[in-house]
Design a protein around this motif. Structure first.
Motif, PDB file in Angstrom:
ATOM      1  N   ILE A  41       0.863  -1.186   0.000  1.00  0.00           N
ATOM      2  CA  ILE A  41       0.000   0.000   0.000  1.00  0.00           C
ATOM      3  C   ILE A  41       0.896   1.230   0.000  1.00  0.00           C
ATOM      4  O   ILE A  41       1.795   1.383   0.818  1.00  0.00           O
ATOM      5  CB  ILE A  41      -0.954   0.000   1.211  1.00  0.00           C
ATOM      6  CG1 ILE A  41      -1.889  -1.206   1.114  1.00  0.00           C
ATOM      7  CG2 ILE A  41      -1.748   1.309   1.252  1.00  0.00           C
ATOM      8  CD1 ILE A  41      -2.911  -1.294   2.228  1.00  0.00           C
ATOM      9  N   CYS A  42       0.617   2.115  -0.957  1.00  0.00           N
ATOM     10  CA  CYS A  42       1.436   3.296  -1.239  1.00  0.00           C
ATOM     11  C   CYS A  42       0.743   4.533  -0.674  1.00  0.00           C
ATOM     12  O   CYS A  42      -0.478   4.540  -0.504  1.00  0.00           O
ATOM     13  CB  CYS A  42       1.545   3.390  -2.763  1.00  0.00           C
ATOM     14  SG  CYS A  42       2.411   4.808  -3.402  1.00  0.00           S
ATOM     15  N   GLY A  43       1.510   5.577  -0.433  1.00  0.00           N
ATOM     16  CA  GLY A  43       0.923   6.849  -0.032  1.00  0.00           C
ATOM     17  C   GLY A  43      -0.130   7.331  -1.018  1.00  0.00           C
ATOM     18  O   GLY A  43      -1.169   7.862  -0.624  1.00  0.00           O
ATOM     19  N   GLY A  63      -4.118  -0.589  -6.157  1.00  0.00           N
ATOM     20  CA  GLY A  63      -2.941  -1.448  -6.060  1.00  0.00           C
ATOM     21  C   GLY A  63      -2.050  -1.363  -7.282  1.00  0.00           C
ATOM     22  O   GLY A  63      -2.504  -1.565  -8.416  1.00  0.00           O
ATOM     23  N   HIS A  64      -0.773  -1.014  -7.071  1.00  0.00           N
ATOM     24  CA  HIS A  64       0.182  -1.000  -8.185  1.00  0.00           C
ATOM     25  C   HIS A  64       1.524  -1.596  -7.785  1.00  0.00           C
ATOM     26  O   HIS A  64       2.337  -1.911  -8.636  1.00  0.00           O
ATOM     27  CB  HIS A  64       0.361   0.420  -8.729  1.00  0.00           C
ATOM     28  CG  HIS A  64       0.848   1.398  -7.700  1.00  0.00           C
ATOM     29  ND1 HIS A  64       0.001   2.094  -6.886  1.00  0.00           N
ATOM     30  CD2 HIS A  64       2.092   1.764  -7.330  1.00  0.00           C
ATOM     31  CE1 HIS A  64       0.696   2.857  -6.056  1.00  0.00           C
ATOM     32  NE2 HIS A  64       1.979   2.668  -6.295  1.00  0.00           N
ATOM     33  N   GLU A  65       1.768  -1.744  -6.479  1.00  0.00           N
ATOM     34  CA  GLU A  65       3.035  -2.339  -6.025  1.00  0.00           C
ATOM     35  C   GLU A  65       2.755  -3.812  -5.772  1.00  0.00           C
ATOM     36  O   GLU A  65       2.022  -4.147  -4.848  1.00  0.00           O
ATOM     37  CB  GLU A  65       3.489  -1.664  -4.726  1.00  0.00           C
ATOM     38  CG  GLU A  65       3.629  -0.154  -4.866  1.00  0.00           C
ATOM     39  CD  GLU A  65       3.986   0.549  -3.551  1.00  0.00           C
ATOM     40  OE1 GLU A  65       4.182  -0.136  -2.523  1.00  0.00           O
ATOM     41  OE2 GLU A  65       4.064   1.787  -3.568  1.00  0.00           O
ATOM     42  N   MET A  66       3.290  -4.685  -6.586  1.00  0.00           N
ATOM     43  CA  MET A  66       2.888  -6.083  -6.433  1.00  0.00           C
ATOM     44  C   MET A  66       3.972  -7.061  -6.836  1.00  0.00           C
ATOM     45  O   MET A  66       4.944  -6.737  -7.495  1.00  0.00           O
ATOM     46  CB  MET A  66       1.613  -6.379  -7.233  1.00  0.00           C
ATOM     47  CG  MET A  66       1.753  -6.352  -8.752  1.00  0.00           C
ATOM     48  SD  MET A  66       2.261  -7.941  -9.487  1.00  0.00           S
ATOM     49  CE  MET A  66       0.759  -8.908  -9.310  1.00  0.00           C
ATOM     50  N   ILE A 147       9.947  -3.210  -4.922  1.00  0.00           N
ATOM     51  CA  ILE A 147      10.884  -2.737  -5.953  1.00  0.00           C
ATOM     52  C   ILE A 147      10.336  -1.466  -6.612  1.00  0.00           C
ATOM     53  O   ILE A 147      11.086  -0.552  -6.934  1.00  0.00           O
ATOM     54  CB  ILE A 147      11.142  -3.840  -7.013  1.00  0.00           C
ATOM     55  CG1 ILE A 147      11.821  -5.057  -6.365  1.00  0.00           C
ATOM     56  CG2 ILE A 147      11.960  -3.297  -8.185  1.00  0.00           C
ATOM     57  CD1 ILE A 147      13.201  -4.789  -5.795  1.00  0.00           C
ATOM     58  N   GLU A 148       9.022  -1.407  -6.763  1.00  0.00           N
ATOM     59  CA  GLU A 148       8.434  -0.233  -7.441  1.00  0.00           C
ATOM     60  C   GLU A 148       8.687   1.069  -6.670  1.00  0.00           C
ATOM     61  O   GLU A 148       9.231   2.029  -7.237  1.00  0.00           O
ATOM     62  CB  GLU A 148       6.935  -0.467  -7.695  1.00  0.00           C
ATOM     63  CG  GLU A 148       6.323   0.550  -8.649  1.00  0.00           C
ATOM     64  CD  GLU A 148       5.708   1.768  -8.015  1.00  0.00           C
ATOM     65  OE1 GLU A 148       5.336   2.675  -8.745  1.00  0.00           O
ATOM     66  OE2 GLU A 148       5.597   1.831  -6.766  1.00  0.00           O
ATOM     67  N   PRO A 149       8.349   1.138  -5.372  1.00  0.00           N
ATOM     68  CA  PRO A 149       8.676   2.391  -4.668  1.00  0.00           C
ATOM     69  C   PRO A 149      10.181   2.663  -4.626  1.00  0.00           C
ATOM     70  O   PRO A 149      10.602   3.825  -4.696  1.00  0.00           O
ATOM     71  CB  PRO A 149       8.093   2.194  -3.259  1.00  0.00           C
ATOM     72  CG  PRO A 149       7.787   0.742  -3.129  1.00  0.00           C
ATOM     73  CD  PRO A 149       7.544   0.229  -4.516  1.00  0.00           C
TER      74      PRO A 149
END
Ligand SMILES: [Zn+2]
Ligand SMILES: [Zn+2]
Length: 342
Positions: A41-43, A63-66, A147-149
């Motif tokens: 979960i991202c800001g 959701g985009h960080e997976m 990895i995404e953030p």
């Protein structure tokens, strides 16, 4: 054989998440089907959940960080069933001048997964094949979902004009501030991180950041003067309010660089006098390139950046609403919260 239905978390409107049964999607041309393992979960997810991003339309699957596993590789020549992957969560047109010039983060038709189009908050998800990126053997799925953030932060470092042997100040000690500080240190900078929430600074200290300043308790101006003399060579702004932008200008040396990672809801009154007087170079940082993603994977794999220690909570997919409530309540330290789907 896969079951025919799956669970999926839908944000129906700000503040209202519902977990529902939905058909498992079938990959269309150029798509792969992934079984979802972890979702970070991202800001920005919280901003959407709170209804603060005006361009988001509801209902939306967030959701985009997976991380996940390929269960139907479709016609992919690069991927096969069983491959462990993360995704670079944005679409590319592949034919605009910026895509063709390799500046894919500037793509004119770019859409972010879970923001402009449905995200990954489900047991299975179809994504364009080019989004899926294999993760190294032995990399845990929860780490892979971060990895995404990290790539956001690595990109900011890579456009900062160089960090080796330089003094860097990171303003903001949330996940992005912490990861930026770690990435800048891995690239050879002497790093100071500043924030107002002590436990966030404690995470930075545990990760080996050189100087951690709680600027509600001590003067950041004094700390910068003491440690960096005339100001930092590079300042990373990781908060997104006018005070932090103007603080970035104030704590940067003459001729230095300010990189803006914060996401701003409104237009900001900016201290143009200081910008002009110090001949500052101010650079916005948006997403990442594929090369930033690859570099992030390597930094995590070699342990140069520690991701797992930043995970402060884990919830099942059914607990999506509970996860948001826990983040908003802030009763315990909150850094990265993971949804463990499978
Ligand atoms: Zn994110
Ligand atoms: Zn494009």
């Amino acid at each position: 054989m896969l079951a025919k239905t799956m669970k999926r978390a839908v944000l129906e409107k700000p503040g209202a998440v519902r977990v529902e049964e939905a058909p498992i999607p079938a990959p269309g041309p150029g798509e792969v089907l992934l079984k979802v393992r972890n979702i970070g979960i991202c800001g920005s997810d919280i901003h959407i959940y709170e209804g603060l991003l005006p361009f988001v339309t509801f209902p939306v699957v967030q959701g985009h960080e997976m991380s996940g596993e390929v269960v139907d590789a479709g016609g992919s020549a690069r991927l096969k069933n069983g491959d462990r992957v993360t995704i670079i969560p944005r679409t590319l047109c592949g034919r605009c001048p910026d895509c063709e010039g390799g500046r894919t983060n500037w793509c004119r038709e770019l859409e972010i997964v879970g923001v402009h189009r449905d995200g990954v908050a489900a047991e299975y998800v179809c994504v364009p094949e080019y989004m899926a990126t294999k993760i190294p053997d032995g990399m845990a799925y929860d780490v892979a979902a971060m990895i995404e953030p990290l790539a956001v932060c690595v990109h900011a470092c890579n456009i900062s004009g160089g960090l080796d042997g330089r003094n860097a100040l990171v303003i903001g000690a949330g996940v992005i501030g912490n990861l930026t500080a770690q990435a800048a240190k891995a690239k050879g900078a002497r790093v100071m991180i500043a924030g107002r929430t002590q436990y966030r600074l404690d995470y930075a200290k545990a990760a080996g950041i050189d100087i951690c300043v709680n600027d509600s308790r001590e003067s950041l101006e004094d700390a910068v003067a003491r440690e960096f003399g005339g100001g930092a060579d590079v300042v990373f702004e990781c908060i997104g309010v006018d005070a932090s932008v103007n603080g970035s200008f104030a704590h940067c040396r003459k001729g230095g660089t300010v990189v803006i990672l914060g996401i701003f809801g409104e237009k900001q009154p900016i201290d143009m006098f200081t910008l002009q007087d110090k001949e500052l170079r101010v650079v916005g940082s948006m997403l990442y390139l594929e090369s930033d993603f690859d570099e992030s994977m390597a930094l995590a794999q070699t342990g140069s950046v520690a991701l797992e220690p930043l995970i402060t909570g884990r919830f099942p997919l059914e607990g999506f609403a509970e996860a948001y409530r826990a983040i908003e309540a802030r009763r315990s330290p909150i850094m990265k919260v993971m949804i463990e789907v499978s």
